[in-house]
Design an enzyme around this catalytic site. Structure first.
Site, PDB file in Angstrom:
ATOM      1  CG  ASP A  93      -2.091   0.844   1.165  1.00 47.48           C
ATOM      2  OD1 ASP A  93      -3.081   0.530   1.286  1.00 47.48           O
ATOM      3  OD2 ASP A  93      -1.751   2.144   0.977  1.00 47.48           O
ATOM      4  CG  LEU A 111       0.991   4.365   3.628  1.00 52.85           C
ATOM      5  CD1 LEU A 111       1.952   4.758   4.688  1.00 52.85           C
ATOM      6  CD2 LEU A 111      -0.251   3.654   4.364  1.00 52.85           C
ATOM      7  CE1 TYR A 135     -12.694   3.261  -8.385  1.00 54.06           C
ATOM      8  CE2 TYR A 135     -15.051   3.058  -8.958  1.00 54.06           C
ATOM      9  CZ  TYR A 135     -14.090   2.734  -8.295  1.00 54.06           C
ATOM     10  OH  TYR A 135     -14.176   1.833  -7.021  1.00 54.06           O
ATOM     11  N   GLY A 194      -4.687   4.988   2.553  1.00 49.66           N
ATOM     12  CA  GLY A 194      -4.656   4.397   3.679  1.00 49.66           C
ATOM     13  C   GLY A 194      -3.946   4.969   4.554  1.00 49.66           C
TER      14      GLY A 194
HETATM   15  N1  LIG Z   1     -15.905   1.644  -0.441  1.00 51.51           N
HETATM   16  C1  LIG Z   1     -16.605   1.228  -1.346  1.00 51.51           C
HETATM   17  O1  LIG Z   1     -17.771   1.840  -1.357  1.00 51.51           O
HETATM   18  C2  LIG Z   1     -16.227   0.691  -2.415  1.00 51.51           C
HETATM   19  C3  LIG Z   1     -17.239   0.392  -3.651  1.00 51.51           C
HETATM   20  C4  LIG Z   1     -16.663  -0.313  -5.076  1.00 51.51           C
HETATM   21  C5  LIG Z   1     -15.534  -0.771  -5.094  1.00 51.51           C
HETATM   22  N2  LIG Z   1     -14.803  -0.376  -4.017  1.00 51.51           N
HETATM   23  C6  LIG Z   1     -13.354  -0.773  -4.396  1.00 51.51           C
HETATM   24  O2  LIG Z   1     -12.559  -1.574  -3.225  1.00 51.51           O
HETATM   25  C7  LIG Z   1     -11.436  -1.312  -3.266  1.00 51.51           C
HETATM   26  C8  LIG Z   1     -11.094  -0.764  -1.666  1.00 51.51           C
HETATM   27  O3  LIG Z   1     -11.659   0.361  -1.516  1.00 51.51           O
HETATM   28  P1  LIG Z   1     -11.707   1.127  -0.246  1.00 51.51           P
HETATM   29  O4  LIG Z   1     -12.921   2.025  -0.064  1.00 51.51           O
HETATM   30  O5  LIG Z   1     -11.139   0.330   0.888  1.00 51.51           O
HETATM   31  O6  LIG Z   1     -10.609   2.318  -0.539  1.00 51.51           O
HETATM   32  P2  LIG Z   1      -9.242   2.867   0.306  1.00 51.51           P
HETATM   33  O7  LIG Z   1      -9.137   4.326  -0.293  1.00 51.51           O
HETATM   34  O8  LIG Z   1      -9.711   2.901   1.627  1.00 51.51           O
HETATM   35  O9  LIG Z   1      -8.351   1.756   0.159  1.00 51.51           O
HETATM   36  C9  LIG Z   1      -7.668   1.486  -1.291  1.00 51.51           C
HETATM   37  C10 LIG Z   1      -6.038   1.712  -0.588  1.00 51.51           C
HETATM   38  O10 LIG Z   1      -5.249   1.533  -1.816  1.00 51.51           O
HETATM   39  C11 LIG Z   1      -4.198   2.250  -1.676  1.00 51.51           C
HETATM   40  N3  LIG Z   1      -3.435   2.572  -2.938  1.00 51.51           N
HETATM   41  C12 LIG Z   1      -4.135   3.528  -3.916  1.00 51.51           C
HETATM   42  N4  LIG Z   1      -3.189   3.551  -4.860  1.00 51.51           N
HETATM   43  C13 LIG Z   1      -2.453   2.889  -4.586  1.00 51.51           C
HETATM   44  C14 LIG Z   1      -1.211   2.389  -5.324  1.00 51.51           C
HETATM   45  N5  LIG Z   1      -0.861   2.931  -6.497  1.00 51.51           N
HETATM   46  N6  LIG Z   1      -0.016   1.529  -4.800  1.00 51.51           N
HETATM   47  C15 LIG Z   1      -0.613   0.748  -3.558  1.00 51.51           C
HETATM   48  N7  LIG Z   1      -1.381   1.169  -2.963  1.00 51.51           N
HETATM   49  C16 LIG Z   1      -2.334   2.264  -3.131  1.00 51.51           C
HETATM   50  C17 LIG Z   1      -4.641   3.471  -0.755  1.00 51.51           C
HETATM   51  O11 LIG Z   1      -3.275   3.862  -0.014  1.00 51.51           O
HETATM   52  C18 LIG Z   1      -5.491   2.830   0.151  1.00 51.51           C
HETATM   53  O12 LIG Z   1      -4.955   2.360   1.289  1.00 51.51           O
HETATM   54  C19 LIG Z   1     -10.845  -0.375  -4.375  1.00 51.51           C
HETATM   55  O13 LIG Z   1     -10.264  -0.904  -5.598  1.00 51.51           O
HETATM   56  C20 LIG Z   1     -12.325   0.270  -4.780  1.00 51.51           C
HETATM   57  O14 LIG Z   1     -12.282   0.656  -5.931  1.00 51.51           O
HETATM   58  C21 LIG Z   1     -14.768   0.156  -2.890  1.00 51.51           C
END
Ligand SMILES: NC(=O)c1ccc[n+]([C@@H]2O[C@H](COP(=O)([O-])OP(=O)(O)OC[C@H]3O[C@@H](n4cnc5c(N)ncnc54)[C@H](O)[C@@H]3O)[C@@H](O)[C@H]2O)c1
Length: 335
Positions: A33, A35, A142, A38
């Protein structure tokens, strides 16, 4: 034999819950990650954590070589769907090319299953409820990136035998969520505003509808999916059936936070107005426990939010297109 799983985005919201469930099932877990969304607070103490990007192929190769992963859970993404119109290059680099880097490594190193969190954003405006048999027609970069990764996984499966499970979650909320992100996660945005004693901001009149899904009704099934043969090479909608308008959500969040904050209406933005999904396939294959009600899920999240406090919103620094950028995001313009 020890099962080692890579969880990208494991310091994020859903990823950190998936990590917890995998550790409970005695997987050795490696988190990658960067960060960007996150926090280290979300990183489980029993997981091995690498701060780095899915765009760093050298690091990816090093990790795959070193840990001989059995499974890859790919959750890393920059998931600000609404903002993705204005950060198209970044969106495709991070969410599409980053994913392809992992798929390449998964093929090369003979990973047993690639689990990917796509999104119901792939459907765009489609007949409701959204169902897996519909033809996706994403309406923002997206969703387009998520759909492209899905297609690439299906292709990698045909060509190289890489097994996959794809989940299309929607509007997930719960503990560990970044409530300081002003570009996404309306539940977190409302709770953060309540902590800061600010009115709850809604784009348009708040009649847009979504099915808000509690993280405990999503993350454990994502973690478990590799153990379910029927989940192999299949795409699942996952999340709640209960549909609420954003205005109704504002009332429910106020109640869970024991507050009475008013609503501030912002200009309508470009977004899918109604989005909720059919979960018949998921229920047939996973036989999930009953869903957490919105009331209960919000109360659980409110408890966590109150102990962790408000967060300030980080501006996205490199907006690429400023045309039609909502006024409330205007300060994100490149200087
Ligand atoms: N939360 C929702 O409602 C939802 C709905 C549909 C899909 N999703 C998908 O679920 C997954 C998790 O979503 P979330 O809500 O936990 O989001 P989040 O932002 O909390 O988690 C995503 C994590 O990916 C990390 N990240 C981003 N780009 C990165 C990179 N280039 N390299 C390494 N790490 C990277 C971020 O630091 C973060 O910790 C995502 O793929 C998102 O598209 C989420």
């Amino acid at each position: 034999m020890t099962i080692t799983s890579l969880v990208t985005g494991g310091a994020g919201f859903m990823g950190s819950h998936v990590v917890r469930h995998l550790l409970q099932q005695r997987h050795r877990v490696v988190i990658l990650d960067d960060l960007s969304g996150g926090t280290t607070e979300n990183v489980h103490v029993d997981a091995l954590f690498y701060e780095g990007s899915i765009l760093d192929n050298q690091l990816i190769n090093l990790l795959f070589k070193k840990y001989n992963f059995t499974y890859v859970y790919h959750l890393a993404a920059y998931a600000a769907e609404g903002l993705s119109h204005f950060i198209r290059n970044f969106n495709y680099q991070n969410n599409l090319i980053g994913s392809i880097n992992l798929i390449n490594a998964a093929v090369t190193y003979d990973i047993k299953r690639f689990v990917f969190t796509s999104s119901i954003a792939v459907y765009g405006t489609n007949t409701l409820p959204l169902i897996e048999t519909q033809h996706p027609q994403p309406e923002d970069p997206y969703g387009i990136a998520k759909y492209a990764v899905e297609l690439d996984l299906i292709n990698a499966c045909k060509m190289f035998g890489l097994e996959y499970t794809i989940f299309r979650p929607h509007n997930v909320y719960g503990s560990h969520q970044n409530i300081g992100d002003k570009y996404r996660n309306v539940v977190g945005i409302f709770m953060n505003q309540i902590l800061k004693k600010q009115p709850l901001t809604i784009f348009g009149d708040g009649s847009q509808t979504r099915a808000f899904s509690y993280v405990d009704d999503v993350a454990p099934y994502i973690a478990n999916s590799v153990r379910i043969p029927e989940a192999c090479n299949t795409i699942f909608n996952i999340g709640s059936d209960a549909v609420y308008s954003v205005k109704e959500l504002a009332v429910a969040v106020n109640k869970a936070m024991r507050s009475d904050m008013g609503i501030k209406q912002l200009e309508q933005r470009e977004e899918v107005v109604h989005a909720y999904a059919d979960h018949t396939l998921f229920k047939t294959v996973f036989k999930p426990k009953e869903h957490t009600t919105l009331e209960l899920g919000l109360l659980e999240m409110a408890r966590w939010v109150k102990t962790h406090g408000s967060r300030s919103s980080k501006e996205f620094q490199d907006v690429e297109i400023t045309k039609k950028l909502p006024a409330s995001w205007q300060q994100s313009k490149k200087q």
